[in-house]
Design a protein around this motif. Structure first.
Motif, PDB file in Angstrom:
ATOM      1  N   UNK A   1       0.812  -1.224   0.000  1.00  0.00           N
ATOM      2  CA  UNK A   1       0.000   0.000   0.000  1.00  0.00           C
ATOM      3  C   UNK A   1       0.837   1.263   0.000  1.00  0.00           C
ATOM      4  N   UNK A   2       2.179   1.118  -0.009  1.00  0.00           N
ATOM      5  CA  UNK A   2       3.019   2.301  -0.044  1.00  0.00           C
ATOM      6  C   UNK A   2       2.925   3.121   1.249  1.00  0.00           C
ATOM      7  N   UNK A   3       2.446   2.499   2.337  1.00  0.00           N
ATOM      8  CA  UNK A   3       2.262   3.236   3.595  1.00  0.00           C
ATOM      9  C   UNK A   3       3.609   3.418   4.292  1.00  0.00           C
TER      10      UNK A   3
ATOM     11  N   UNK B   1       5.608   5.429  10.487  1.00  0.00           N
ATOM     12  CA  UNK B   1       4.391   5.642  11.266  1.00  0.00           C
ATOM     13  C   UNK B   1       3.717   4.323  11.616  1.00  0.00           C
ATOM     14  N   UNK B   2       3.621   3.399  10.648  1.00  0.00           N
ATOM     15  CA  UNK B   2       2.909   2.147  10.944  1.00  0.00           C
ATOM     16  C   UNK B   2       3.666   1.333  11.995  1.00  0.00           C
TER      17      UNK B   2
ATOM     18  N   UNK C   1       3.046   2.926  15.397  1.00  0.00           N
ATOM     19  CA  UNK C   1       1.680   2.684  15.889  1.00  0.00           C
ATOM     20  C   UNK C   1       1.561   1.276  16.452  1.00  0.00           C
TER      21      UNK C   1
ATOM     22  N   UNK D   1       2.270   0.667  20.194  1.00  0.00           N
ATOM     23  CA  UNK D   1       1.169   0.871  21.137  1.00  0.00           C
ATOM     24  C   UNK D   1       0.240  -0.339  21.151  1.00  0.00           C
TER      25      UNK D   1
ATOM     26  N   UNK E   1       9.838  14.675  12.553  1.00  0.00           N
ATOM     27  CA  UNK E   1       9.187  13.556  13.246  1.00  0.00           C
ATOM     28  C   UNK E   1       9.147  13.776  14.750  1.00  0.00           C
TER      29      UNK E   1
ATOM     30  N   UNK F   1       1.061   9.134  21.975  1.00  0.00           N
ATOM     31  CA  UNK F   1       1.164   8.856  20.537  1.00  0.00           C
ATOM     32  C   UNK F   1       0.406   9.825  19.650  1.00  0.00           C
TER      33      UNK F   1
ATOM     34  N   UNK G   1       2.405  11.300  16.831  1.00  0.00           N
ATOM     35  CA  UNK G   1       2.619  10.416  15.673  1.00  0.00           C
ATOM     36  C   UNK G   1       1.353  10.335  14.836  1.00  0.00           C
ATOM     37  N   UNK G   2       0.200  10.344  15.516  1.00  0.00           N
ATOM     38  CA  UNK G   2      -1.061  10.315  14.773  1.00  0.00           C
ATOM     39  C   UNK G   2      -1.194  11.606  13.956  1.00  0.00           C
TER      40      UNK G   2
ATOM     41  N   UNK H   1       1.202  13.250  12.611  1.00  0.00           N
ATOM     42  CA  UNK H   1       2.038  13.070  11.425  1.00  0.00           C
ATOM     43  C   UNK H   1       1.306  12.271  10.359  1.00  0.00           C
ATOM     44  N   UNK H   2       0.617  11.210  10.817  1.00  0.00           N
ATOM     45  CA  UNK H   2      -0.146  10.389   9.874  1.00  0.00           C
ATOM     46  C   UNK H   2      -1.286  11.198   9.264  1.00  0.00           C
TER      47      UNK H   2
ATOM     48  N   UNK I   1      -4.887   3.689  17.266  1.00  0.00           N
ATOM     49  CA  UNK I   1      -3.635   3.292  16.603  1.00  0.00           C
ATOM     50  C   UNK I   1      -3.931   2.408  15.401  1.00  0.00           C
ATOM     51  N   UNK I   2      -4.848   1.450  15.598  1.00  0.00           N
ATOM     52  CA  UNK I   2      -5.216   0.572  14.488  1.00  0.00           C
ATOM     53  C   UNK I   2      -5.851   1.386  13.368  1.00  0.00           C
TER      54      UNK I   2
ATOM     55  N   UNK J   1      -5.314   4.485  12.661  1.00  0.00           N
ATOM     56  CA  UNK J   1      -4.264   5.253  11.978  1.00  0.00           C
ATOM     57  C   UNK J   1      -3.583   4.394  10.922  1.00  0.00           C
ATOM     58  N   UNK J   2      -3.250   3.156  11.314  1.00  0.00           N
ATOM     59  CA  UNK J   2      -2.562   2.264  10.374  1.00  0.00           C
ATOM     60  C   UNK J   2      -3.436   2.004   9.155  1.00  0.00           C
TER      61      UNK J   2
ATOM     62  N   UNK K   1      -3.937   5.147   6.989  1.00  0.00           N
ATOM     63  CA  UNK K   1      -2.686   5.468   6.305  1.00  0.00           C
ATOM     64  C   UNK K   1      -2.488   4.540   5.114  1.00  0.00           C
ATOM     65  N   UNK K   2      -2.783   3.250   5.320  1.00  0.00           N
ATOM     66  CA  UNK K   2      -2.617   2.278   4.239  1.00  0.00           C
ATOM     67  C   UNK K   2      -3.575   2.583   3.095  1.00  0.00           C
TER      68      UNK K   2
ATOM     69  N   UNK L   1      -2.469   5.831   1.287  1.00  0.00           N
ATOM     70  CA  UNK L   1      -1.185   5.735   0.586  1.00  0.00           C
ATOM     71  C   UNK L   1      -1.272   4.851  -0.652  1.00  0.00           C
TER      72      UNK L   1
END
Lengths: 368, 307
Positions: free
Chosen positions: A142-144, A148-149, A152, A155, B37, B221, B224-225, B227-228, B274-275, B277-278, B281-282, B285
């Motif tokens: 996915x180019x993510x 950051x991933x 995350x 946590x 960052x 966090x 970081x979120x 940033x995402x 957090x989940x 965000x991931x 982001x995916x 992107x």
């Protein structure tokens, strides 16, 4: 007079090795200043933090014990960093490794240690690898952004461990404390030095350092990783798969961090707790940089970082300073290193500023 | 029912506002081509500075100012390293986060557990008491209005002023901007400092109004979120705003589910932001073309005039 940076024709090899030493020295000076500000005698503080902790046999054991997870994590991270793959989630991969290895110890309490311990290490490595595979997959598919991933997921992993030790894996005889039951002797790494807590995990870390050196310096895959980091375009023309680079960079980091996690729960901790690491996974990022992403450098840098951890504990007990002072110094060390690193590629030039020189500038015409 | 909806709306806004500050600041920094960052560290230092000053002086707004300045001051370390000394931005940003986490824990230790006079929500006589409308529009924390003002300011500056155009040009091609006489390094210093100030203000809002208290690592966090979020927003301010409230809502699910007695362990609910965000982001992107079109072209690369 004006100070300017001028590119060196070639990166300075001397500075590449001197800059970590400069950074360590600068951190020391900053420490002296901080302690003076806090009204402590800097020389006393220096003695309490850096000398006293390692002045005994037990202390030396602790130094090597704490260096082991740092060495493991940093080595794995460096494989990725060299190829511009930024895994910063080693702390999470370490936690998952601890869960997998520790879970095995809780699940098979009767098994002979000769079988159980290797299985735990493999399980930890597999767990860490799987956890690092998530950002690797997200990046390649996915180019993510893996920075950051992977962060995350730290946590998520920590919360997962907290759930396990407060829920299904809680010690029934533990007075409701959030912790698993203590592992049996069969699930604990044998001690290496009497009178210390140092265990064979340290030898494992050294073996991984040696393997890391072999991988980078002597294998084709290691060479490809280096090329991918130094010259991404050249690498792609040469047919080096960028995706493969990401996968290797992430997975190696996950595997070594997972092993480090097992080393903690099967070593000094001996059970699963809500937190199994005082930030080793993050400190390892600094260790990797200070160690110049080189296995030998990483081994030395992890000793330095381990000393910072020990010193932080000693400062807490001996000087009444909060242990957070350790993390402040960790950050400072990396700041100073990055600042010193500029002189690898550049050198200072002192130029006369226009007007300040002895030769009067022409009234008209170009200034340069 | 309506009561409940209004409460949820207000809580979402409150939770999202932390991210609005930090993400808008980072957006401006990144638009100038610099990837910092260190947001998490700058937020924490902002939070601790704000709390200490509010605790010592008794003036919460003075704390907010201190938090903003502290965030800006911390970002200057990053600026010197990456802009003047040409250090790797990823490494310097990580160092800033680690340093900020340690520094805030260190300085805030003696203030843990203290109670301050928090910055109270707006209470306009007449307006705030209006049924429904009053609570929807006129009864939020002053920080919420401040963050909306900041949004308008950023949007106007970036896309409505000449200086904003120069900043964006520098983010796209510092070489070209330098060649036609713009001060690349100076503008980048400004952008980084602005990002630091915003992150510090976001931290201050947490410590003075949202929480209001100080605990070690209290941002959990969010830096970081943020940033995402900038990636999620495709570097567009209005999408930062939308994304921040979306994440605000996600953080609320945790508390709402517990209040409604949903039988899921709290840790799994706490994983949600957090989940999310991931996953977000995916999904964002995946569209590599859109990312390439919107991301500042020089993002993360050092600039040296003589190169």
């Amino acid at each position: 007079m004006r100070i300017a940076l001028e590119a060196r024709p070639e990166p300075s090899r001397l500075m590449a090795w001197a800059s970590p030493l400069l950074a360590a020295a600068a951190t020391l000076v900053a420490g002296f200043m901080l302690f003076s500000l806090l009204g402590k005698n800097p020389l006393d503080a220096f003695f309490v933090i850096f000398i006293e902790p390692v002045s005994t046999r037990y202390g030396v054991g602790e130094l090597l014990l704490k260096a082991s997870p740092l060495m493991l994590c940093a080595l794995g991270l460096a494989v990725g960093y060299r190829a511009n793959v930024w895994n910063i989630g080693a702390e999470g991969q370490l936690t998952i490794g601890a869960i997998c290895g520790g879970g095995l110890a809780l699940w098979l309490p009767q098994l002979n240690g000769a079988w159980l311990l290797p299985m735990m290490i493999v399980a930890g490595a597999a767990g860490g690898t799987a956890w690092a595979a998530i950002p690797a997959w997200l990046r390649t598919r996915c180019n993510a952004n893996e920075i950051l991933t992977s962060l995350m997921l730290v946590y998520v992993a920590t919360l997962g461990l907290s759930y396990l030790v407060q829920g299904p894996w809680r010690d029934p005889e533990g007075f409701n404390f959030p912790q698993s039951s203590m592992f049996g002797d069969n699930a604990l790494l044998p001690l290496l030095l009497t009178g210390t807590r140092l265990n064979v995990g340290f030898l494992l870390a050294l073996a991984v350092i040696a393997a890391g050196w072999l991988f980078t310096a002597r294998t084709l895959a290691g060479f490809r990783m280096r090329v991918a980091g130094l010259a991404p375009c050249a690498a792609s023309y040469a047919g080096i798969s960028a995706k493969r680079t990401v996968w290797i960079g992430m997975l190696v980091g996950g595997a070594t961090a997972g092993i480090a996690g097992v080393g903690e729960v099967a070593g000094p901790i001996g059970q699963l707790l809500p937190s199994v690491s005082p930030g080793y996974g993050f400190a390892a990022i600094i260790v990797a940089f200070v160690g110049r992403l080189h296995p030998l450098g990483i081994a030395l840098a992890s000793l330095l970082m381990s000393l910072l951890y020990l010193g932080g504990e000693a400062a807490q007990i001996g000087l009444g300073l909060p242990s957070a002072v350790t993390r402040m110094f960790q950050g400072m060390l990396l700041f100073f290193l990055l600042a010193a690193d500029v002189f690898i590629g550049y050198r200072l030039r002192f130029r006369r500023s226009p007007g300040a020189g002895a030769i009067p500038a022409p009234a008209q015409g170009p200034t340069r | 029912m309506i009561e409940h909806a209004i409460t949820l709306f207000a809580l979402t806004l409150a939770a999202g506002t932390v991210l609005v500050f930090a993400a808008l600041g980072e957006l401006v920094t990144e638009k100038a081509g610099v990837l910092n960052l260190g947001v998490e560290g700058m937020m924490l230092v902002g939070a601790v500075a704000a709390f200490i000053v509010a605790d010592q002086t008794g003036h919460a707004w003075l704390g907010a100012l201190a938090g903003t300045l502290a965030g800006a001051a911390l970002s200057l370390i990053f600026a010197v390293l990456t802009l003047s000394l040409l250090a790797n931005q990823v490494a310097a940003g990580l160092a800033l986060s680690l340093f900020g986490i340690g520094l805030s824990a260190f300085t805030g230790l003696s203030h843990v557990g203290h109670v301050i006079d928090p910055i109270a929500p707006l209470a306009l006589p007449g307006l705030s008491d209006l049924p429904v409308i009053g609570r929807l529009l006129f009864a939020h924390s002053p920080f919420v209005y401040l963050s909306l003002l900041l949004f308008a300011l950023v949007q106007w500056f970036l896309f409505g002023t000449r200086a904003g155009l120069v900043l964006r040009a520098i983010g796209e091609s510092p070489q070209s901007a330098h060649a036609i006489g713009h001060k690349v390094i100076a503008v980048r210093y400004g952008a980084v400092t602005f990002g630091g100030a915003c992150a510090g203000l976001g931290g201050a809002y947490m410590a003075l109004a949202y929480a209001p208290m100080w605990t070690e690592g209290m941002t959990a966090g969010r830096g970081w979120i943020a940033l995402a979020l900038v990636v999620f927003a495709n570097w567009k301010p209005w999408r930062v705003l939308a994304g921040a409230y979306l994440f605000g809502a996600v953080t609320l699910v945790q508390f709402q589910a517990q209040a409604m007695g949903v039988d899921v362990p709290s840790q799994f609910l706490a994983m949600l932001p957090y989940a999310a965000t991931i996953i977000v982001l995916a999904l964002i992107s995946r569209d590599a073309v859109a990312i390439r079109r919107n991301a500042p072209a020089s993002l993360g690369r050092a600039f040296h005039a003589d190169d």
